[in-house]
Design a protein around this motif. Sequence first.
Motif, PDB file in Angstrom:
ATOM      1  N   ILE A   9      14.695  -1.144  31.516  1.00  0.00           N
ATOM      2  CA  ILE A   9      15.438  -1.458  30.170  1.00  0.00           C
ATOM      3  C   ILE A   9      14.568  -1.283  28.981  1.00  0.00           C
ATOM      4  O   ILE A   9      15.427  -0.632  28.208  1.00  0.00           O
ATOM      5  CB  ILE A   9      15.674  -3.053  30.319  1.00  0.00           C
ATOM      6  N   THR A  10      13.407  -1.387  29.160  1.00  0.00           N
ATOM      7  CA  THR A  10      12.721  -0.820  27.905  1.00  0.00           C
ATOM      8  C   THR A  10      12.794   0.639  27.615  1.00  0.00           C
ATOM      9  O   THR A  10      13.126   1.091  26.524  1.00  0.00           O
ATOM     10  CB  THR A  10      11.130  -1.068  28.055  1.00  0.00           C
ATOM     11  N   THR A  11      12.942   1.522  28.723  1.00  0.00           N
ATOM     12  CA  THR A  11      13.085   2.997  28.531  1.00  0.00           C
ATOM     13  C   THR A  11      14.379   3.264  27.854  1.00  0.00           C
ATOM     14  O   THR A  11      14.615   3.916  26.949  1.00  0.00           O
ATOM     15  CB  THR A  11      12.821   3.584  29.955  1.00  0.00           C
ATOM     16  N   LEU A  12      15.508   2.422  28.514  1.00  0.00           N
ATOM     17  CA  LEU A  12      16.909   2.819  28.063  1.00  0.00           C
ATOM     18  C   LEU A  12      17.108   2.274  26.538  1.00  0.00           C
ATOM     19  O   LEU A  12      17.842   3.115  25.904  1.00  0.00           O
ATOM     20  CB  LEU A  12      17.797   1.596  29.010  1.00  0.00           C
ATOM     21  N   VAL A  13      16.594   1.346  26.101  1.00  0.00           N
ATOM     22  CA  VAL A  13      16.913   0.940  24.762  1.00  0.00           C
ATOM     23  C   VAL A  13      15.649   1.528  23.977  1.00  0.00           C
ATOM     24  O   VAL A  13      15.890   1.289  22.733  1.00  0.00           O
ATOM     25  CB  VAL A  13      16.733  -0.407  24.533  1.00  0.00           C
ATOM     26  N   ASN A  14      14.767   2.234  24.314  1.00  0.00           N
ATOM     27  CA  ASN A  14      13.545   2.920  23.568  1.00  0.00           C
ATOM     28  C   ASN A  14      12.980   1.908  22.789  1.00  0.00           C
ATOM     29  O   ASN A  14      12.737   2.038  21.387  1.00  0.00           O
ATOM     30  CB  ASN A  14      14.216   4.093  22.533  1.00  0.00           C
ATOM     31  N   ASP A  82      21.534  -5.013  17.909  1.00  0.00           N
ATOM     32  CA  ASP A  82      22.771  -4.562  18.216  1.00  0.00           C
ATOM     33  C   ASP A  82      22.949  -3.196  18.664  1.00  0.00           C
ATOM     34  O   ASP A  82      23.786  -2.971  19.673  1.00  0.00           O
ATOM     35  CB  ASP A  82      23.561  -4.537  16.597  1.00  0.00           C
ATOM     36  N   LEU A  83      22.164  -2.048  18.358  1.00  0.00           N
ATOM     37  CA  LEU A  83      22.638  -1.034  18.809  1.00  0.00           C
ATOM     38  C   LEU A  83      21.998  -0.881  20.231  1.00  0.00           C
ATOM     39  O   LEU A  83      22.409  -0.455  21.334  1.00  0.00           O
ATOM     40  CB  LEU A  83      21.906   0.280  18.223  1.00  0.00           C
ATOM     41  N   ALA A  84      20.671  -1.551  20.634  1.00  0.00           N
ATOM     42  CA  ALA A  84      20.117  -1.714  21.715  1.00  0.00           C
ATOM     43  C   ALA A  84      21.138  -2.447  22.743  1.00  0.00           C
ATOM     44  O   ALA A  84      21.362  -2.188  24.287  1.00  0.00           O
ATOM     45  CB  ALA A  84      18.636  -2.453  21.855  1.00  0.00           C
TER      46      ALA A  84
END
Length: 330
Positions: A9-14, A82-84
Amino acid sequence: MKTFSIEEITTLVNGEQIGLCEDIINAPEQIENAVKGNVTFIGSSKYARLWENSNASAAIVYEGINIVPEEGKAFIKVKNPDLAMAVLLEAFEPESPCFEIDIHPTAVIDKTATLGKGCKVGANSYIGKNVTLGDNVVIYPNVSIFDDTTIGNETVIWSGTVIRERTKIGSHCIFHINVSIGADGFGYRPSSDGRGLVKIIHIGNVVIGNAVEIGANSCVDRGKFSSTILGDGCKIDNLVQIGHNSVLGRCCIMAGHSGLAGSVTLGDGVIIGGSASIKDHVTIHSGAKVGAGSGVIADVPAGKSVVGYPACDSREKMKQWVALRKLGRS
């Protein structure tokens, strides 16, 4: 069911991971309702106080909030929660309803219609004369698309939607259930003998750009002459009315129960709040915002925010409301 590790998840949302959590994340959830295995969101200090009693395994957190996770839990700090959230919800999105047959045998498709590669047409849908669908268009059951309409690639049209003749729709659009595109505009004049109303026939059409999304039960009326136009990237909520010959620029937003009368012009990036109503022949210039429940009866300059009924500059309206409250106390 889709699942992710905290690291994934950390990688997905940078984001930046703070703390350790070995739980597998099976769903995102709001902070009050989250349980073990859920990831939640803390976008401002307003919600940070709720973290202490939350059972979530992890939270995506605005990087400016100064709180730390508990033992066995993790935070993922990001610049824009919000974007995450948008990225994460897309990752967890369930599969759409599937088509066992690409073109259902009960669909009625005129022999002059042209369907691109990979199109899907659901049960009891109707596609009229000279309709052209681009590649990978998805038509769910009980949709009607009338003559001489064109629809671009990758557009998705949900059940109950009716698209009237001569409509032009771009690519990557989404129309939710029971959308009405291209119905007659609302136009009547008193008859010469004074005994009734004469209907004004509307002979124009609707032109919709790319990546436009229109919510359930919303209506876009055809032009009296020429076109009603929605520019690229416009997002229209449920139960919205867009009157004949209105023109929306790029990336306008209209919230639920708002409405445009005929021949309204919106510039680029205009935001219309819920239940706001806009008088005919008004122009709202680029970047302007109209507050919820407002009634706009005059043009709005670019970048201005207006509220109230009738709508005026938001700061001026606030002063008026303060003055009225003071009168009530005297």
